[in-house]
Design an enzyme around this catalytic site. Structure first.
Site, PDB file in Angstrom:
ATOM      1  N   GLU A   1       0.877  -1.169   0.000  1.00  0.00           N
ATOM      2  CA  GLU A   1       0.000   0.000   0.000  1.00  0.00           C
ATOM      3  C   GLU A   1       0.911   1.214   0.000  1.00  0.00           C
ATOM      4  OE1 GLU A   1      -2.111   2.972   0.082  1.00  0.00           O
ATOM      5  OE2 GLU A   1      -1.515   2.819   2.182  1.00  0.00           O
ATOM      6  N   HIS A   2       0.698   2.101  -0.963  1.00  0.00           N
ATOM      7  CA  HIS A   2       1.711   3.064  -1.357  1.00  0.00           C
ATOM      8  C   HIS A   2       1.789   4.315  -0.484  1.00  0.00           C
ATOM      9  CE1 HIS A   2       3.890   3.718  -5.461  1.00  0.00           C
ATOM     10  NE2 HIS A   2       4.679   4.012  -4.453  1.00  0.00           N
ATOM     11  N   SER A   3       0.711   4.650   0.227  1.00  0.00           N
ATOM     12  CA  SER A   3       0.654   5.978   0.828  1.00  0.00           C
ATOM     13  C   SER A   3       1.680   6.247   1.923  1.00  0.00           C
ATOM     14  CB  SER A   3      -0.765   6.281   1.331  1.00  0.00           C
ATOM     15  OG  SER A   3      -1.233   5.279   2.186  1.00  0.00           O
TER      16      SER A   3
ATOM     17  N   ARG B   1      10.060  12.694   0.184  1.00  0.00           N
ATOM     18  CA  ARG B   1       9.438  11.574  -0.537  1.00  0.00           C
ATOM     19  C   ARG B   1       9.972  11.563  -1.979  1.00  0.00           C
ATOM     20  NH1 ARG B   1       4.616   9.105   1.807  1.00  0.00           N
ATOM     21  NH2 ARG B   1       4.685   7.851  -0.088  1.00  0.00           N
TER      22      ARG B   1
ATOM     23  N   CYS C   1       4.738   5.028   2.514  1.00  0.00           N
ATOM     24  CA  CYS C   1       6.155   5.057   2.129  1.00  0.00           C
ATOM     25  C   CYS C   1       6.287   4.689   0.652  1.00  0.00           C
ATOM     26  CB  CYS C   1       6.990   4.108   2.990  1.00  0.00           C
ATOM     27  SG  CYS C   1       6.395   2.416   3.069  1.00  0.00           S
TER      28      CYS C   1
END
Length: 655
Positions: free
Chosen positions: A341-343, A470, A345
C-alpha cells in the site's frame, strides 16, 4: 535515525526558476502547436506578476509545519483522497524468484497446447488446496521480515547514503503496524506505538482472517516449528469450514474496490462489536500474509506469477487486505510475492526490505527431508477473526466490489520484460552514458515508435536527502530527448548522428534528475503554489487579489498545456539492482495509451515490469507491442553505440 537532525528541510525553489523550468519542459509537449505554446507563455507571464504573493504564503506556511511544507498535502492529494480501487491502480506488486528446491508441486489439470493464447505467458490455476512447502516457505519469509523489523526497531539498520549525503530514514518506520483506513472522501492512516509493538500478524486464507502470535508474551520470537503448526491449523480450519459451507463473507474484497464504497461498509461493520474487534485486530497486526490455493503453470512462468500477485489470478481482489502497508502472498506451490500500500512510504523502502528478506531466505534449505520440531501447543496462538451478522447492505457492497475489481483486472495487461543482452556494465563502458538515462530514452523512443507522438513522462526522483522527503517528478521528456527520437526516426541520420543525439539527451536527463532530487523540480512546487491559492489564507501584509489577478492565477492552473504535461502516458520508476525480485510492477496512471513501468538495471540485464490497459480499454495501449518494440530499440542502440565508439560486436573486454 542518528543523523535525522542533520538533514535539511525540503526547500521551496525560487518562483521564476520553477516557471522557467516548466516552460522549458512543455516545448516538446506542445510539439508543433506554436499557438498553444505562445498562449501558455502568456499565461505564465501574467501568473508571475501576482504569484509572488502565493510564494510568500507558502514560505510562511512552511514555518508552521513540523517536517516539510509538502508532507501533509502529499499524503492527502497523492494518496488518501484517491477514491478509485487500490487494486492495480495504486498498490504496487512484486514477485520473488522461485525456490529451485520446491517440492510437492501441483500440476496443471491439462497441458497448454502450443497455439493456446496462455502457452507463452503461462496460466493461473486453482487447486483448492494448500501445501506443506507453501507453509514452510511462508514461515521463512515471516521470520526474515521480523529480523528486518527488529533491525529497524533496535536502530541497527545502516543509514542509507548517496553522493548527496545521508538519506532520511523516517519511511523505514512507516511499514510495520501501518494500515490505511477507509473514510468518505479521504482515507486515514493508522499507526501508533501499540501497532508498531504488536506481536501478531494477520493471515488470510479463502478470504478468512486469522490473528497469529509471532512473539510470545515475553516478547520472544516463536520458532519455525510453532509458526508452521499455526499455519497448518489455519489451513485445516478453513478447509473444514469451506467443506461445511461455514465461511464468513469475503469482506476482504472491499479493500480492493472503490474507497467510498468500502468506507460505507466499514462504517456499518465497525458498529457491530465483534466486527469492530476484527477490524482493530487487523490494524493492530504488523503485516499480512495471504495463503492462496492458486498456482502458475508452467513453473517459472513469471507473467502468470505476477498476475496472481497483482490481484489474484482467478478471483480478482480476493484473499488480500489491500489496506495493509506490508502484505506477502504465497501460492499453493510456494511461489511468493508482495503487495504494497503506497501511501505511507515509497516503494523503494519496502523493496530494500524484501530484497534483504528474499536474499536471506534463499540459502536456507526447505527441502523435503528437512523438518522443524513441531509445536506441542494446541494452536493457542491462532485466533480466528470473524465478520458476523453482516447485513444485506454490506453483502450487496461486497458483490458490487467483486464486479468492479473483476472489470479492473480484465482491463489490465501486464508483463515482465527481461532483456538479457546487456545491462549497466555495457551501458557505462560502451554507450558511455548514465544507465538510467539510457533506459529512459529507450522507453520514450518505444512509445514514439508505437504511437507516433511524444509521451509526457513521469520518472520518480527521491528527495530523501531532505527531512521526511518523498519524491519529485523528473519531467524526462525534454527538447533534447525529442530531438533524439526524431533523429532515430530519420532515415538520413547516420549512426554517429544518432549516438550524438543520444549523448545530448542523456546529459540533459542527468541534469533533470539531479535538479529534481535536490528539491529543484517543477511539479511539487506548482502543487504548493496551487494549494497556497486555494487553501492558505492571505498574509496580513498582503494586498487583496483583484478579479484580474485571480483570473491570471486560475488561467495558469487551468491551462490545457499544463494538464497535458501532467497526463503522464509514461509513468516510470527505477529500482536498485535487485537479483531476488523477478518482477516489479504498478498500474499506469493514464488509461488511454498509458503505461506504468518499473525497471531494474542490473550489470548484465535490464528488467521492465510493464502495465497498461487492454487495447480496447486503453484505446490503442499495446503492452505486447511495447515489449517487442523495446527489445528492437535496445538492440538498435547497442549497434549504434558500438559502431560510433568503434567497439566490435564480439569485444567482450568492454562489457
Amino acid at each position: 535515525m542518528s543523523e535525522q537532525d542533520k538533514l535539511p528541510r525540503l526547500p521551496i525553489p525560487p518562483l521564476r526558476q520553477t516557471i522557467g523550468k516548466y516552460l522549458e519542459s512543455i516545448v516538446p509537449v506542445a510539439n508543433d502547436d506554436i499557438t498553444a505554446l505562445a498562449e501558455t507563455n502568456r499565461r505564465a507571464s501574467h501568473f508571475l506578476k501576482v504569484a509572488e504573493r502565493l510564494q510568500q504564503r507558502l514560505i510562511e506556511y512552511e514555518k508552521t509545519q513540523p517536517y516539510s511544507w509538502l508532507e501533509k498535502w502529499w499524503f492527502e492529494l497523492a494518496y488518501l483522497s484517491w477514491r478509485e480501487s487500490l487494486c492495480i491502480n495504486s498498490n504496487y506488486w512484486i514477485a520473488f524468484a522461485d525456490d529451485p528446491n520446491a517440492y510437492g508441486l501441483a500440476k496443471a489439470p491439462e497441458q497448454l497446447q502450443p497455439g493456446h493464447p496462455d502457452n507463452h505467458e503461462g496460466k493461473v490455476w486453482d487447486s483448492r488446496e494448500y501445501s506443506e512447502f507453501q507453509v514452510r516457505r511462508a514461515v521463512r519469509f515471516i521470520q526474515k521480515t521480523l529480523d528486518y523489523k527488529e533491525l529497524i526497531g533496535e536502530g541497527r539498520l545502516p543509514i542509507d547514503r548517496t553522493r548527496a549525503g545521508p538519506q532520511c530514514m523516517h519511511q523505514y518506520h512507516c511499514m510495520f503496524g501501518m494500515t490505511r483506513i477507509p473514510r468518505m472522501g479521504c482515507d486515514e492512516l493508522r499507526q501508533d506505538e501499540s501497532t508498531v509493538a504488536s506481536r501478531t500478524i494477520t493471515v488470510i486464507a479463502d478470504d478468512q482472517l486469522y490473528s497469529v502470535d509471532v512473539y510470545d508474551s515475553a516478547g520472544h520470537r516463536r520458532p519455525d516449528g510453532e509458526l508452521e503448526a499455526e499455519l497448518r491449523a489455519i489451513i485445516a480450519d478453513v478447509t473444514e469450514r469451506r467443506t461445511l459451507g461455514e465461511l464468513d463473507p469475503a469482506v476482504t474484497v472491499l479493500t480492493a474496490g472503490h474507497r467510498d464504497r468500502w468506507s460505507v461498509a466499514y462504517e456499518q461493520l465497525e458498529k457491530q462489536p465483534s466486527n469492530h474487534a476484527t477490524l482493530m485486530a487487523i490494524q493492530h497486526s504488523l503485516f499480512a500474509v495471504s495463503l492462496d490455493t492458486t498456482f502458475s503453470d508452467p513453473p517459472g512462468s513469471v507473467n502468470a506469477h505476477q498476475r496472481n500477485m497483482k490481484c489474484h489470478g482467478t478471483q480478482p481482489g480476493h484473499n488480500r487486505w489491500y489496506d495493509k502497508c506490508v502484505s506477502y502472498v504465497f501460492d499453493r506451490n510456494g511461489t511468493a510475492g508482495y503487495l504494497g500500500e503506497h501511501s505511507p512510504c515509497d516503494a523503494l523502502i519496502p523493496a530494500f526490505m524484501i530484497e534483504y528478506v528474499a536474499k536471506n531466505v534463499a540459502p536456507e534449505n526447505i527441502g523435503i527431508n528437512s523438518h522443524n520440531s513441531a509445536s506441542s501447543i494446541r494452536h493457542a496462538h491462532v485466533r480466528r477473526l470473524r465478520f458476523t451478522d453482516v447485513g444485506a447492505s454490506v453483502l450487496q457492497l461486497i458483490s458490487e466490489a467483486e464486479k468492479e475489481v473483476e472489470q479492473t483486472a480484465k482491463a489490465s495487461d501486464s508483463r515482465q520484460i527481461r532483456f538479457e543482452n546487456y545491462g549497466s556494465d555495457w551501458i557505462k563502458r560502451a554507450a558511455k552514458v548514465g544507465p538510467d538515462a539510457f533506459a529512459q530514452l529507450a522507453m520514450q523512443l518505444t512509445y514514439y515508435r508505437i504511437h507516433g507522438t511524444f509521451a509526457s513522462v513521469y520518472e520518480t526522483a527521491s528527495t530523501r536527502q531532505f527531512l521526511h522527503g518523498r519524491t519529485e517528478t523528473v519531467r524526462s521528456l525534454s527538447a533534447e530527448s525529442a530531438d533524439f527520437m526524431r533523429t532515430m526516426s530519420d532515415p538520413a541520420s547516420s549512426s554517429r548522428d544518432k549516438y550524438e543525439a543520444l549523448v545530448r539527451a542523456a546529459n540533459k536527463h542527468q541534469i533533470l534528475l539531479r535538479d529534481a532530487s535536490s528539491g529543484n523540480g517543477v511539479d511539487r512546487h506548482l502543487l504548493g503554489l496551487r494549494m497556497a491559492y486555494y487553501r492558505l489564507q492571505p498574509l496580513p501584509s498582503e494586498a487583496p487579489l483583484t478579479d484580474a489577478e485571480r483570473t491570471a492565477i486560475e488561467d495558469f492552473f487551468n491551462d490545457p498545456i499544463l494538464a497535458k504535461s501532467t497526463t503522464f502516458q509514461l509513468s516510470t520508476s527505477g529500482l536498485f539492482p535487485a537479483y531476488y525480485l523477478s518482477h516489479t510492477g504498478f498500474g499506469s496512471v493514464v488509461a488511454e495509451r498509458g503505461y506504468g513501468i518499473n525497471y531494474i538495471i542490473e550489470p548484465k540485464r535490464i528488467k521492465f515490469g510493464t502495465e497498461g490497459k487492454t487495447f480496447d480499454v486503453g484505446k490503442g495501449t499495446d503492452v505486447e507491442r511495447f515489449e517487442m518494440t523495446l527489445r528492437q530499440i535496445l538492440a538498435e542502440l547497442k549497434a549504434i553505440c558500438e559502431e560510433s565508439n568503434e567497439i566490435s560486436a564480439g569485444d567482450s573486454s568492454r562489457l
